[in-house]
Motif scaffolding. Structure first.
Motif, short mmCIF file in Angstrom:
data_model
loop_
_atom_site.label_atom_id
_atom_site.label_comp_id
_atom_site.label_asym_id
_atom_site.label_seq_id
_atom_site.Cartn_x
_atom_site.Cartn_y
_atom_site.Cartn_z
N ARG A 108 15.81 -3.15 -7.52
CA ARG A 108 15.50 -2.05 -7.60
C ARG A 108 14.21 -2.04 -8.25
NH1 ARG A 108 17.98 2.67 -5.93
NH2 ARG A 108 19.86 1.72 -5.67
N LEU A 109 13.28 -1.00 -7.53
CA LEU A 109 11.95 -0.91 -7.86
C LEU A 109 11.73 0.58 -8.44
CD1 LEU A 109 9.95 -2.59 -5.07
CD2 LEU A 109 10.68 -3.53 -7.23
N VAL A 110 12.56 1.71 -7.90
CA VAL A 110 12.41 2.71 -8.11
C VAL A 110 13.59 3.49 -8.57
CG1 VAL A 110 10.19 3.29 -7.10
CG2 VAL A 110 12.12 3.68 -5.97
N GLU A 111 13.86 4.35 -9.30
CA GLU A 111 15.01 5.04 -9.62
C GLU A 111 14.91 6.40 -8.88
OE1 GLU A 111 17.58 4.13 -11.06
OE2 GLU A 111 17.04 2.27 -12.01
N ARG A 112 15.77 6.99 -8.15
CA ARG A 112 15.54 7.95 -7.48
C ARG A 112 16.40 9.28 -8.08
NH1 ARG A 112 15.23 3.14 -4.76
NH2 ARG A 112 14.40 3.21 -2.50
N GLN B 271 0.76 -1.28 -0.04
CA GLN B 271 -0.04 -0.16 -0.15
C GLN B 271 0.87 1.27 -0.10
OE1 GLN B 271 -2.38 -0.93 3.66
NE2 GLN B 271 -4.38 -1.38 2.33
N VAL B 272 1.91 1.38 0.89
CA VAL B 272 2.68 2.42 0.98
C VAL B 272 3.39 2.45 -0.58
CG1 VAL B 272 4.96 3.42 1.68
CG2 VAL B 272 3.13 2.27 3.29
N PHE B 273 3.88 1.39 -1.16
CA PHE B 273 4.65 1.59 -2.41
C PHE B 273 3.81 1.92 -3.50
CE2 PHE B 273 5.55 -0.48 -6.48
CZ PHE B 273 6.98 -0.04 -6.67
N LEU B 274 2.44 1.70 -3.67
CA LEU B 274 1.37 1.90 -4.41
C LEU B 274 1.28 3.79 -4.21
CD1 LEU B 274 0.94 -0.87 -5.10
CD2 LEU B 274 -1.23 -0.24 -5.05
N ARG B 275 1.27 4.06 -3.08
CA ARG B 275 1.18 5.55 -2.77
C ARG B 275 2.25 6.38 -3.18
NH1 ARG B 275 -2.24 8.20 0.94
NH2 ARG B 275 -3.74 6.26 0.81
N VAL B 276 3.69 5.74 -3.17
CA VAL B 276 4.61 6.39 -3.53
C VAL B 276 4.72 6.85 -5.11
CG1 VAL B 276 7.17 6.42 -3.90
CG2 VAL B 276 6.07 5.68 -1.52
N VAL B 277 4.09 5.54 -5.69
CA VAL B 277 4.15 5.33 -7.33
C VAL B 277 3.09 6.46 -7.79
CG1 VAL B 277 3.58 4.05 -9.30
CG2 VAL B 277 4.89 3.35 -7.60
N GLU B 278 1.97 6.53 -6.99
CA GLU B 278 0.93 7.35 -7.56
C GLU B 278 0.93 8.88 -7.18
OE1 GLU B 278 -2.25 5.34 -5.87
OE2 GLU B 278 -2.03 3.60 -7.11
N ALA B 279 1.71 9.17 -5.92
CA ALA B 279 1.97 10.65 -5.41
C ALA B 279 3.12 10.98 -6.34
CB ALA B 279 2.43 10.47 -4.21
N GLY B 280 4.07 10.15 -6.79
CA GLY B 280 5.29 10.70 -7.76
C GLY B 280 6.35 11.12 -6.81
N ARG C 198 14.18 15.15 -9.07
CA ARG C 198 12.76 15.72 -9.81
C ARG C 198 11.88 14.55 -9.22
NH1 ARG C 198 13.49 18.03 -15.68
NH2 ARG C 198 14.67 19.97 -15.04
N ARG C 199 11.80 13.56 -9.95
CA ARG C 199 10.60 12.80 -9.95
C ARG C 199 11.19 11.32 -10.03
NH1 ARG C 199 5.05 13.38 -10.26
NH2 ARG C 199 3.62 11.61 -10.89
N LEU C 200 10.34 10.37 -9.08
CA LEU C 200 10.80 8.95 -9.27
C LEU C 200 10.30 8.34 -10.38
CD1 LEU C 200 9.65 7.84 -5.75
CD2 LEU C 200 11.84 8.48 -6.20
N SER C 201 10.91 7.25 -10.83
CA SER C 201 10.71 6.56 -12.12
C SER C 201 10.86 5.09 -11.75
CB SER C 201 11.74 6.93 -13.19
OG SER C 201 12.77 6.81 -12.85
N LEU C 202 9.91 4.18 -12.37
CA LEU C 202 9.73 2.98 -12.02
C LEU C 202 10.81 2.23 -12.75
CD1 LEU C 202 6.05 2.08 -11.30
CD2 LEU C 202 7.60 2.29 -9.66
N THR C 203 11.49 0.88 -12.15
CA THR C 203 12.16 0.00 -13.10
C THR C 203 11.23 -0.80 -13.76
OG1 THR C 203 12.47 -1.24 -11.29
CG2 THR C 203 14.21 0.30 -11.60
N ASP C 204 11.65 -1.90 -14.64
CA ASP C 204 10.78 -2.61 -15.19
C ASP C 204 10.40 -3.60 -14.04
OD1 ASP C 204 11.29 -1.95 -17.66
OD2 ASP C 204 12.85 -3.47 -18.20
N GLU C 205 11.14 -3.76 -13.00
CA GLU C 205 10.55 -4.74 -12.00
C GLU C 205 9.71 -4.04 -11.03
OE1 GLU C 205 14.60 -6.26 -13.42
OE2 GLU C 205 14.02 -4.17 -12.73
#
Length: 315
Positions: free
Chosen positions: A48-52, A9-18, A55-62
């Motif tokens: 690794r799930l996110v590239e820090r 749930q936290v991971f989803l919130r991070v992705v959706e919040a940016g 500016r803004r987080l971006s998701l890796t393929d994983e």
């Protein structure tokens, strides 16, 4: 304590919040706490799930895969809890059912009005066919099958055993005589089926053993009801399930012949459905309602009282 659902749930919130900071604001916590939690997920998974970045987080393929699967899993979890909270009586949606013509007409269809009284929000999409369907390809939830089950990963609940009877109309027997031995079948019009799986043989007892007796007739049909109707019209002999012809036998419209040779001719009836980790509530509600009542139908030779009467779900 395992709290992977909470981490998702936290991971989803991070992705959706940016960003970590915006997700932390929405979750009423600190960015460092959120960052550490995401790092803990990555350490456990070894990817690794996110590239820090500044500016803004971006998701890796994983990370994209983890996001998609987590979203689906949490949505399913919410569905489970909502269904349990509402109860089975509030189940909704469409249940696609395939059933043989005879078993459907005499066993299942008469129970549908009572089913809808208990589950008014479920649509039953029922197909009557004696052909075997592929549950995956035909998008069928439940299939009622008569006969030997092939090896598969389908789940099965036994309904009962059907005895096959060789029957004919009195008018046919008066005209062509009553077969008294297995050999007498050679001189009779034996009505059959045209399924690809159907062979032109009838299992009968001969000299103490069950043998497949080759038979011939003027009719090959794709369902038992057509065969029954032709038998009633005096066209020939038919080999049909007891639940299909018992009312005709009781009324004298049909007469059983070669009763002793056919005594051990039984086939089992099952309800087949797709398994997996979770059966949809609408499918489970249909099975839990129908299976015990159809078991009574098979045991009693007639449809049970469709209304009322609490019946414990068969397992």
């Amino acid at each position: 304590m395992d709290n992977r659902a909470g981490e998702m749930q936290v991971f989803l919130r991070v992705v959706e919040a940016g960003s970590f900071s915006e997700a932390a604001r929405q979750l009423l916590t600190t960015p460092s706490t959120v960052s550490k939690l995401i790092g803990r997920i990555e350490d456990r998974l070894g990817v690794r799930l996110v590239e820090r970045s500044t500016r803004r987080l971006s998701l890796t393929d994983e990370g994209r895969l983890y996001y998609e699967r987590s979203s689906a899993l949490l949505a399913e979890l919410n569905d489970i809890e909502r269904e349990l909270a509402q109860g089975a009586g509030h189940a909704s949606g469409t249940v696609r059912v395939n059933v043989s013509v005879a078993f459907g007409v005499h066993g299942l269809v008469p129970l549908l009005p009572a089913f809808w009284e208990a589950h008014p929000n479920i649509i039953v999409d029922v197909s009557l066919s004696d052909e075997i369907v592929d549950l995956y390809l035909d998008r069928t939830d439940i299939a009622f099958r008569v006969g030997v089950l092939p090896d598969s990963n389908l789940m099965a609940r036994k309904i009962g055993s059907a005895s096959r009877r060789i029957v004919a109309a009195p008018a046919y027997l008066e005209k062509h005589g009553v077969p008294l031995t297995v050999e007498d079948l050679d001189g009779h019009n034996c009505l059959g089926f045209n399924f690809r799986r159907a062979a032109p043989v009838w299992p009968v007892r001969q000299h103490g053993h069950i043998v497949d007796r080759l038979v011939r007739g003027s009719l090959l049909a794709n369902n038992g009801e057509t065969v029954r109707q032709m038998a009633l019209q005096g066209v020939g002999l038919a080999r049909l399930a007891d639940f299909h012809v018992d009312p005709d036998l009781a009324a004298g419209r049909l007469v059983e012949v070669l009763a002793d040779p056919a005594t051990a001719d039984f086939e089992e009836v099952h309800a087949l459905y797709l398994g997996g980790q979770r059966v949809p509530q609408r499918v489970r509600a249909f099975l839990d309602f129908m299976v015990p009542r159809l078991q009574a139908f098979m045991a009693n030779g007639r449809a049970p009282a469709s209304a009322g009467g609490s019946v414990s779900p068969a397992r």
